[in-house]
Design a protein around this motif. Structure first.
Motif, PDB file in Angstrom:
ATOM      1  N   ALA A 132       0.838  -1.198   0.000  1.00  0.00           N
ATOM      2  CA  ALA A 132       0.000   0.000   0.000  1.00  0.00           C
ATOM      3  C   ALA A 132       0.874   1.250   0.000  1.00  0.00           C
ATOM      4  N   VAL A 133       0.546   2.196  -0.880  1.00  0.00           N
ATOM      5  CA  VAL A 133       1.293   3.442  -0.990  1.00  0.00           C
ATOM      6  C   VAL A 133       0.447   4.580  -0.431  1.00  0.00           C
ATOM      7  N   GLU A 134       0.965   5.259   0.579  1.00  0.00           N
ATOM      8  CA  GLU A 134       0.221   6.347   1.225  1.00  0.00           C
ATOM      9  C   GLU A 134       1.130   7.558   1.406  1.00  0.00           C
ATOM     10  N   ARG A 135       0.701   8.712   0.909  1.00  0.00           N
ATOM     11  CA  ARG A 135       1.520   9.914   1.049  1.00  0.00           C
ATOM     12  C   ARG A 135       1.154  10.742   2.274  1.00  0.00           C
ATOM     13  N   ASP A 136       0.012  10.466   2.895  1.00  0.00           N
ATOM     14  CA  ASP A 136      -0.448  11.233   4.052  1.00  0.00           C
ATOM     15  C   ASP A 136       0.120  10.621   5.330  1.00  0.00           C
ATOM     16  N   ARG A 137       1.107  11.274   5.911  1.00  0.00           N
ATOM     17  CA  ARG A 137       1.798  10.732   7.086  1.00  0.00           C
ATOM     18  C   ARG A 137       0.861  10.537   8.266  1.00  0.00           C
ATOM     19  N   ARG A 138      -0.231  11.286   8.303  1.00  0.00           N
ATOM     20  CA  ARG A 138      -1.176  11.139   9.420  1.00  0.00           C
ATOM     21  C   ARG A 138      -1.789   9.740   9.458  1.00  0.00           C
ATOM     22  N   CYS A 139      -1.873   9.093   8.304  1.00  0.00           N
ATOM     23  CA  CYS A 139      -2.513   7.775   8.229  1.00  0.00           C
ATOM     24  C   CYS A 139      -1.567   6.627   8.572  1.00  0.00           C
ATOM     25  N   LEU A 140      -0.274   6.905   8.626  1.00  0.00           N
ATOM     26  CA  LEU A 140       0.702   5.830   8.799  1.00  0.00           C
ATOM     27  C   LEU A 140       0.553   5.067  10.119  1.00  0.00           C
ATOM     28  N   PRO A 141       0.243   5.726  11.259  1.00  0.00           N
ATOM     29  CA  PRO A 141       0.074   4.951  12.494  1.00  0.00           C
ATOM     30  C   PRO A 141      -1.065   3.927  12.409  1.00  0.00           C
ATOM     31  N   ALA A 142      -2.187   4.305  11.793  1.00  0.00           N
ATOM     32  CA  ALA A 142      -3.295   3.356  11.642  1.00  0.00           C
ATOM     33  C   ALA A 142      -2.888   2.192  10.750  1.00  0.00           C
ATOM     34  N   LEU A 143      -2.143   2.481   9.694  1.00  0.00           N
ATOM     35  CA  LEU A 143      -1.683   1.417   8.799  1.00  0.00           C
ATOM     36  C   LEU A 143      -0.630   0.544   9.471  1.00  0.00           C
ATOM     37  N   ALA A 144       0.187   1.147  10.349  1.00  0.00           N
ATOM     38  CA  ALA A 144       1.187   0.367  11.082  1.00  0.00           C
ATOM     39  C   ALA A 144       0.514  -0.659  11.990  1.00  0.00           C
ATOM     40  N   GLU A 145      -0.643  -0.299  12.552  1.00  0.00           N
ATOM     41  CA  GLU A 145      -1.388  -1.254  13.369  1.00  0.00           C
ATOM     42  C   GLU A 145      -1.822  -2.460  12.536  1.00  0.00           C
TER      43      GLU A 145
END
Length: 274
Positions: free
Chosen positions: A73-86
């Motif tokens: 998954a490619v995400e440029r919005d750093r705010r979303c990274l913690p949710a994706l890390a979970e």
């Protein structure tokens, strides 16, 4: 597959303080049943590689993982990274998140050959990404199928027939060596925040490419023809070397307009110029 019950997406968004950013073209889908239906469109994903662009808080990502996919998954919005890390932690070894702009990342180098691309595409980059994926010189392409969310108007352009309001460059790009269909409409109420328009999910699968022409030439022909679609072909194509002579050889009236030519006509024209 995760054994943990999925947290409601509204709660995930609230817990991480996420709000869809208009500047990034974001609209989040909260309905997990709808997301599961989208993830099922490509077919059986058990063990299959999937490339996702713009996962946001990870709703569709979880649906793909639950379907058995191995997701990049490619995400440029750093705010979303913690949710994706979970999700990465929960689905150990099944998800890899790349922080970055999908327009600047070579998806082919990041995911296994034959990957399905599945995405609720950010509205502001959706068409650009689609044209990139459809424009591969090598065919069949590195992707096995595209399952993509667009504004309904864009979806209609992708599947449009000649002599229709929505028929254009995007229609030919999607249809000259692939099959495109609208699978479902998605009401604006399914998103947070609700967009102003209805959306639709399009599924595109590559087919055998016509022989004797290149994707680059097809792109040049359609860009010229539809770049001035109100003009006759003799005007819109006059800047493309050899195009008017090719029309003559093919018996295509140069007084016709771009939207009256079928996909087969564009294939024949591009073959003449290749």
């Amino acid at each position: 597959m995760s054994e943990r019950a999925a947290e409601p997406l509204r709660d995930v968004i609230a817990r991480h303080g996420l709000q869809a950013a208009k500047s990034l073209g974001q609209n989040f889908i909260l309905d997990r049943q709808l997301l599961a239906r989208i993830a099922a469109i490509p077919g059986d994903l058990t063990g299959a590689p999937v490339y996702e662009v713009g996962p946001g808080p990870g709703g569709l990502t979880r649906a793909l993982l639950d379907a058995g996919a191995n997701v990049v998954a490619v995400e440029r919005d750093r705010r979303c990274l913690p949710a994706l890390a979970e999700l990465e932690s929960e689905y150990s070894g099944k998800l890899r998140v790349i922080e970055g702009d999908a327009l600047e990342i070579d998806g082919q180098s990041e995911v296994a050959e034959g990957a399905h691309i599945v995405a609720n595409l950010p509205y502001n980059v959706g068409t650009a990404l689609l044209l990139r994926w459809l424009g591969d010189e090598s065919w069949p392409p590195w992707w096995r199928s595209l399952t993509l969310m667009f504004q309904r108007e864009v979806a209609e352009r992708i599947v449009a027939a000649p002599n229709s309001e929505h028929y254009g460059r995007l229609s030919v790009a999607a249809q000259w060596r692939s099959e495109a269909r609208i699978v479902m409409n998605v009401h604006r109420s399914a998103f947070v925040p609700p967009p102003k328009v209805t959306s639709a999910v399009v599924h595109i699968a590559p087919i055998a490419a016509p022989k004797g022409l290149s994707g680059k030439v097809m792109e040049q022909v359609t860009a010229a023809a539809f770049g001035q679609r109100r003009k006759m072909l003799r005007q819109s194509l006059k800047g493309l070397p050899g195009a008017l002579e090719a029309l003559d050889r093919l018996g295509i009236d140069p007084q016709r307009r771009a939207e009256t030519l079928g996909v087969a006509d564009y294939v024949a024209l591009a073959r003449e110029l290749s």
